[in-house]
Design a protein around this motif. Structure first.
Motif, PDB file in Angstrom:
ATOM      1  N   CYS A  83      27.171  20.354  37.452  1.00  0.00           N
ATOM      2  CA  CYS A  83      26.104  19.402  37.741  1.00  0.00           C
ATOM      3  C   CYS A  83      25.256  19.220  36.483  1.00  0.00           C
ATOM      4  N   VAL A  84      25.137  17.991  36.027  1.00  0.00           N
ATOM      5  CA  VAL A  84      24.371  17.678  34.811  1.00  0.00           C
ATOM      6  C   VAL A  84      22.960  17.258  35.206  1.00  0.00           C
ATOM      7  N   LEU A  85      21.961  17.975  34.653  1.00  0.00           N
ATOM      8  CA  LEU A  85      20.565  17.742  34.991  1.00  0.00           C
ATOM      9  C   LEU A  85      19.739  17.499  33.731  1.00  0.00           C
ATOM     10  N   GLU A  86      18.565  16.935  33.901  1.00  0.00           N
ATOM     11  CA  GLU A  86      17.706  16.667  32.753  1.00  0.00           C
ATOM     12  C   GLU A  86      16.865  17.861  32.333  1.00  0.00           C
ATOM     13  N   SER A  87      16.504  18.741  33.274  1.00  0.00           N
ATOM     14  CA  SER A  87      15.591  19.826  32.919  1.00  0.00           C
ATOM     15  C   SER A  87      15.799  21.055  33.791  1.00  0.00           C
ATOM     16  N   PRO A  88      15.321  22.222  33.327  1.00  0.00           N
ATOM     17  CA  PRO A  88      15.383  23.442  34.143  1.00  0.00           C
ATOM     18  C   PRO A  88      14.646  23.287  35.474  1.00  0.00           C
ATOM     19  N   VAL A  89      13.591  22.467  35.505  1.00  0.00           N
ATOM     20  CA  VAL A  89      12.857  22.236  36.751  1.00  0.00           C
ATOM     21  C   VAL A  89      13.772  21.587  37.786  1.00  0.00           C
ATOM     22  N   ASP A  90      14.616  20.650  37.342  1.00  0.00           N
ATOM     23  CA  ASP A  90      15.566  20.001  38.249  1.00  0.00           C
ATOM     24  C   ASP A  90      16.585  21.002  38.776  1.00  0.00           C
ATOM     25  N   LEU A  91      17.000  21.943  37.913  1.00  0.00           N
ATOM     26  CA  LEU A  91      17.944  22.978  38.327  1.00  0.00           C
ATOM     27  C   LEU A  91      17.351  23.808  39.455  1.00  0.00           C
ATOM     28  N   ILE A  92      16.102  24.176  39.323  1.00  0.00           N
ATOM     29  CA  ILE A  92      15.432  24.946  40.374  1.00  0.00           C
ATOM     30  C   ILE A  92      15.398  24.157  41.671  1.00  0.00           C
ATOM     31  N   ALA A  93      15.118  22.856  41.583  1.00  0.00           N
ATOM     32  CA  ALA A  93      15.062  22.011  42.773  1.00  0.00           C
ATOM     33  C   ALA A  93      16.414  21.982  43.489  1.00  0.00           C
ATOM     34  N   GLY A  98      20.114  25.165  48.399  1.00  0.00           N
ATOM     35  CA  GLY A  98      21.101  26.119  48.902  1.00  0.00           C
ATOM     36  C   GLY A  98      22.453  25.498  49.203  1.00  0.00           C
ATOM     37  N   GLY A  99      22.657  24.246  48.830  1.00  0.00           N
ATOM     38  CA  GLY A  99      23.901  23.572  49.189  1.00  0.00           C
ATOM     39  C   GLY A  99      24.853  23.327  48.034  1.00  0.00           C
ATOM     40  N   PHE A 100      24.542  23.851  46.874  1.00  0.00           N
ATOM     41  CA  PHE A 100      25.402  23.622  45.709  1.00  0.00           C
ATOM     42  C   PHE A 100      25.879  24.957  45.164  1.00  0.00           C
ATOM     43  N   ASN A 101      27.207  25.095  45.031  1.00  0.00           N
ATOM     44  CA  ASN A 101      27.774  26.367  44.582  1.00  0.00           C
ATOM     45  C   ASN A 101      28.506  26.244  43.259  1.00  0.00           C
ATOM     46  N   GLY A 102      28.283  25.145  42.548  1.00  0.00           N
ATOM     47  CA  GLY A 102      28.889  24.994  41.243  1.00  0.00           C
ATOM     48  C   GLY A 102      27.987  25.560  40.158  1.00  0.00           C
ATOM     49  N   VAL A 103      28.185  25.088  38.935  1.00  0.00           N
ATOM     50  CA  VAL A 103      27.346  25.519  37.815  1.00  0.00           C
ATOM     51  C   VAL A 103      26.654  24.292  37.226  1.00  0.00           C
ATOM     52  N   TYR A 104      25.900  24.488  36.161  1.00  0.00           N
ATOM     53  CA  TYR A 104      25.054  23.411  35.645  1.00  0.00           C
ATOM     54  C   TYR A 104      25.235  23.180  34.148  1.00  0.00           C
ATOM     55  N   PHE A 105      24.720  22.026  33.717  1.00  0.00           N
ATOM     56  CA  PHE A 105      24.527  21.761  32.295  1.00  0.00           C
ATOM     57  C   PHE A 105      23.190  21.043  32.183  1.00  0.00           C
ATOM     58  N   VAL A 106      22.255  21.633  31.423  1.00  0.00           N
ATOM     59  CA  VAL A 106      20.899  21.107  31.339  1.00  0.00           C
ATOM     60  C   VAL A 106      20.706  20.349  30.023  1.00  0.00           C
ATOM     61  N   LEU A 107      20.431  19.077  30.126  1.00  0.00           N
ATOM     62  CA  LEU A 107      20.283  18.228  28.938  1.00  0.00           C
ATOM     63  C   LEU A 107      18.961  18.458  28.209  1.00  0.00           C
ATOM     64  N   LYS A 108      17.942  18.854  28.948  1.00  0.00           N
ATOM     65  CA  LYS A 108      16.580  18.991  28.408  1.00  0.00           C
ATOM     66  C   LYS A 108      16.061  17.662  27.857  1.00  0.00           C
ATOM     67  N   GLY A 109      16.294  16.626  28.655  1.00  0.00           N
ATOM     68  CA  GLY A 109      15.803  15.311  28.276  1.00  0.00           C
ATOM     69  C   GLY A 109      16.777  14.223  28.707  1.00  0.00           C
ATOM     70  N   HIS A 110      16.603  13.038  28.166  1.00  0.00           N
ATOM     71  CA  HIS A 110      17.494  11.912  28.440  1.00  0.00           C
ATOM     72  C   HIS A 110      17.577  11.045  27.188  1.00  0.00           C
ATOM     73  N   LEU A 111      18.584  10.216  27.149  1.00  0.00           N
ATOM     74  CA  LEU A 111      18.736   9.323  25.998  1.00  0.00           C
ATOM     75  C   LEU A 111      17.540   8.376  25.910  1.00  0.00           C
ATOM     76  N   SER A 112      16.972   8.274  24.718  1.00  0.00           N
ATOM     77  CA  SER A 112      15.828   7.393  24.515  1.00  0.00           C
ATOM     78  C   SER A 112      15.767   6.989  23.046  1.00  0.00           C
ATOM     79  N   PRO A 113      16.495   5.939  22.677  1.00  0.00           N
ATOM     80  CA  PRO A 113      16.519   5.495  21.274  1.00  0.00           C
ATOM     81  C   PRO A 113      15.128   5.224  20.701  1.00  0.00           C
ATOM     82  N   ILE A 114      14.229   4.728  21.550  1.00  0.00           N
ATOM     83  CA  ILE A 114      12.871   4.427  21.081  1.00  0.00           C
ATOM     84  C   ILE A 114      12.172   5.696  20.601  1.00  0.00           C
TER      85      ILE A 114
END
Length: 204
Positions: A83-93, A98-114
């Motif tokens: 599961c790809v998330l934007e932040s550790p806070v999202d991972l906690i959410a 309790g319904g997800f038994n996979g693993v994660y990848f935390v981006l720590k942000g999102h694409l923002s060229p500006i």
């Protein structure tokens, strides 16, 4: 009103916390010094230890004191489901549902060229390497349903379009423009159950 240099420095430092303005920072600082000096010492020690010892998991980029976080070290979880998330806070959410038994990848942000945030700032090369290795069965893109989050999910899906991996996007229940940390557990669980594929069919 002017404060002593040390007190003013404390107030300014507290404003680094999200949602804390000048008045709130002032109240916090005065409370700690007037009523809870022992709490202030404990807080300062905890902040210092965390700042020095908490790094990131080498596999998923979540905050961790060890090389691998507890989730990545857990053999009972489905490591072929990421599961790809934007932040550790999202991972906690997500974990709290309790319904997800996979693993994660935390981006720590999102694409923002500006703002000068590109793929390399989000560790996407590391994510793509994991997917290209063949160890991933499904990649769930759970970036926030904001313009930037949607653009990030679309970019990831496009880069992996030709690989033999199921790419899905959480959908139902999460309001457009919202952020995962403010979504209740039932709504978030429903969003995961209703995720949809972002890969084009062979007939397209």
């Amino acid at each position: 009103m002017s404060f002593s240099p040390l007190l003013q420095n404390l107030i300014t430092s507290l404003r680094a916390l999200p949602g804390v303005g000048p008045k709130s920072a002032q109240r916090m600082a005065l409370h700690l010094l007037e009523r809870d000096r022992e709490g202030a010492r404990t807080l300062s020690e905890s902040l210092l230890q965390a700042a020095e010892k908490v790094g990131e998991c080498q596999r998923c980029r979540n905050l961790s004191e060890e090389t691998l976080c507890p989730v990545c070290e857990d053999d009972s979880r489905d490591h072929q489901l990421i599961c790809v998330l934007e932040s550790p806070v999202d991972l906690i959410a997500v974990e709290q549902t309790g319904g997800f038994n996979g693993v994660y990848f935390v981006l720590k942000g999102h694409l923002s060229p500006i703002d000068g945030v590109g793929p390399e700032d989000l560790g996407l090369d590391q994510l793509f390497e994991r997917v290209e290795s063949g160890e991933v069965r499904e990649l769930i893109l759970a970036t926030n349903p904001t313009v930037e989050g949607e653009a990030t999910a679309h970019y990831i899906a496009e880069q992996l379009q030709d690989l033999n991996v199921n790419i899905t996007r959480i959908a139902h229940g999460v309001p457009v423009g919202g952020e995962l940390e403010f979504v209740d557990g039932g709504t978030l669980a429903h969003a995961f159950a209703g995720r949809r594929s972002l890969k084009r069919s062979q007939d397209d």
